[in-house]
Scaffold this active site. Structure first.
Site, short mmCIF file in Angstrom:
data_model
loop_
_atom_site.label_atom_id
_atom_site.label_comp_id
_atom_site.label_asym_id
_atom_site.label_seq_id
_atom_site.Cartn_x
_atom_site.Cartn_y
_atom_site.Cartn_z
N LYS A 163 0.83 -1.20 0.00
CA LYS A 163 0.00 0.00 0.00
C LYS A 163 0.87 1.26 0.00
CE LYS A 163 -3.85 -2.35 2.39
NZ LYS A 163 -4.86 -2.25 3.48
N TYR A 214 -12.10 -1.90 -3.84
CA TYR A 214 -12.61 -2.21 -2.50
C TYR A 214 -14.14 -2.18 -2.44
CZ TYR A 214 -8.18 -2.44 0.14
OH TYR A 214 -6.98 -2.81 0.67
N ASN A 263 -2.04 0.04 7.08
CA ASN A 263 -1.48 -1.24 7.55
C ASN A 263 -0.61 -1.94 6.51
OD1 ASN A 263 -3.47 -2.12 5.85
ND2 ASN A 263 -4.65 -3.22 7.39
N HIS A 287 -1.88 -5.56 1.59
CA HIS A 287 -3.16 -6.23 1.37
C HIS A 287 -2.91 -7.66 0.90
CE1 HIS A 287 -7.17 -7.07 -0.36
NE2 HIS A 287 -6.50 -7.63 -1.35
N GLU A 327 -9.34 -10.00 -7.83
CA GLU A 327 -8.30 -9.00 -7.59
C GLU A 327 -7.12 -9.15 -8.56
OE1 GLU A 327 -7.47 -9.36 -3.39
OE2 GLU A 327 -9.41 -8.48 -2.86
#
Ligand code: CDP
Ligand code: MG
Length: 138
Positions: free
Chosen positions: A9, A49, A112, A115, A126
């Site tokens: 990310k 998402y 965080n 993913h 995805e």
């Protein structure tokens, strides 16, 4: 061999730990099948998402995921989906096991670092969101 999608990310890219993260996957027996660095528009982040569209964090998550470049990676190996999520750790870094990526590097439940797809169905969606058939056929 199973395939899954991992994303480094924007926070992970900014911390300059792309190599460190890829290395953790490789050391656990996963192989990089395809990889690229891209920047998502907010609309593209929202599409990716879409399963979270009703959640209170959806807008903020989409802003975060489009704030800078990300690295999208197809990982391949035995039980790649489960293995990848184990290496990544729990969503909230405070709950993540020691030596997981999120425990070691994440700042918050939103920022965080990485993913990982959570099921065969989401992995298929995805991977195809980011990679063409030509890019992953090996
Ligand atoms: O990424 P993971 O599958 O562990 O978690 P998720 O429940 O599918 O949520 C997707 C992403 O939304 C997380 O990785 C966080 O970046 C973000 N999130 C958040 O900002 N606040 C929450 N309470 C839960 C998730
Ligand atoms: Mg998830």
């Amino acid at each position: 061999m199973e395939k899954t999608l991992a994303i480094i990310k924007p926070d992970g890219v900014k911390k300059n730990i792309i190599g460190e993260i890829i290395s953790r996957f490789e050391k656990n027996g996963l192989m990089v099948s395809a990889i690229k660095k891209i920047t998502l528009s907010k609309e593209e982040a929202k599409d990716f998402y879409i399963v979270h569209e009703e959640r209170p964090f959806y807008e903020s998550l989409s802003d975060f995921m489009s704030e800078g470049p990300i690295v999208v990676v197809v990982l391949e190996g035995e039980n790649a989906i489960t293995k990848t999520r184990k290496i990544i750790g729990a969503t909230n870094p405070a709950d993540a096991d020691p030596s997981t990526i999120r425990r070691d590097f994440a700042e918050s439940i939103e920022r965080n670092i990485v993913h990982g797809s959570d099921s065969p169905e989401s992995a298929a969606f995805e991977i195809s969101y980011f990679f063409s058939e030509m890019e992953i056929r090996h």
